[in-house]
Design a protein around this motif. Structure first.
Motif, short mmCIF file in Angstrom:
data_model
loop_
_atom_site.label_atom_id
_atom_site.label_comp_id
_atom_site.label_asym_id
_atom_site.label_seq_id
_atom_site.Cartn_x
_atom_site.Cartn_y
_atom_site.Cartn_z
N GLU A 171 -4.29 -2.32 -8.41
CA GLU A 171 -4.08 -1.87 -7.03
C GLU A 171 -4.70 -0.49 -6.81
OE1 GLU A 171 0.13 -4.13 -6.00
OE2 GLU A 171 0.16 -2.29 -7.22
N GLY A 206 -5.42 1.27 -3.49
CA GLY A 206 -4.02 1.19 -3.09
C GLY A 206 -3.33 2.54 -3.03
N ALA A 219 -0.62 -3.21 -1.69
CA ALA A 219 -0.03 -1.92 -2.05
C ALA A 219 0.82 -1.39 -0.89
CB ALA A 219 -1.13 -0.91 -2.41
#
Length: 143
Positions: free
Chosen positions: A67, A72, A90
């Motif tokens: 992520e 993210g 995320a």
């Protein structure tokens, strides 16, 4: 409580990607000033980053390395609890965390992330005011 987003593999003393903090404090005592640090001195060093954050009142929302690599963690805080993100999964993790009290908006940003940039990376501070000859800013009020 303030919230921060970190990749899980940098959290903890035993993690190979751990980050260490050196904290500096400003001193007004001229006897403590040095040529190297000026008015600052090292208050403490070698503190693991997540421990430092927790000691200073932050709650950590953990994201996976995948992520993080997909931007993210690269969110942009617009203030007053308004956050924008370019990574949907995320963002879901962040808003599902009970410590997150803001509003999240996911924006399409693939054309920029394809060039290895994210939302926070493409932001710029905008100071409203006028620049004077003496390198200081005079703020103008917004009526």
């Amino acid at each position: 409580k303030d919230v921060v987003v970190l990749a899980e593999d940098v959290i903890g003393e035993d993690k190979p990607l751990r980050r260490l903090v050196t904290e500096y404090k400003r001193t007004d005592n001229p006897e403590e000033w040095t040529e190297k640090l000026g008015r600052y001195k090292i208050a403490r060093e070698g503190v693991e980053f997540s421990r430092y954050l927790k000691e200073n009142g932050f709650h950590i929302i953990e994201l996976t390395r995948d992520e993080q690599l997909q931007y993210g963690c690269n969110v942009l805080n617009l203030g007053d609890g308004n956050v924008i993100s370019c990574h949907r999964e995320a963002s879901r993790k962040i808003i599902m965390d009970p410590h997150f009290k803001g509003r999240m908006q996911v924006v399409p940003f693939e054309s920029i992330t394809a060039m290895y940039g994210g939302l926070h990376c493409s932001s710029q501070v905008n100071i409203q005011g006028t620049f004077t000859q003496h390198s200081s800013w005079t703020r103008t009020s917004r009526a």
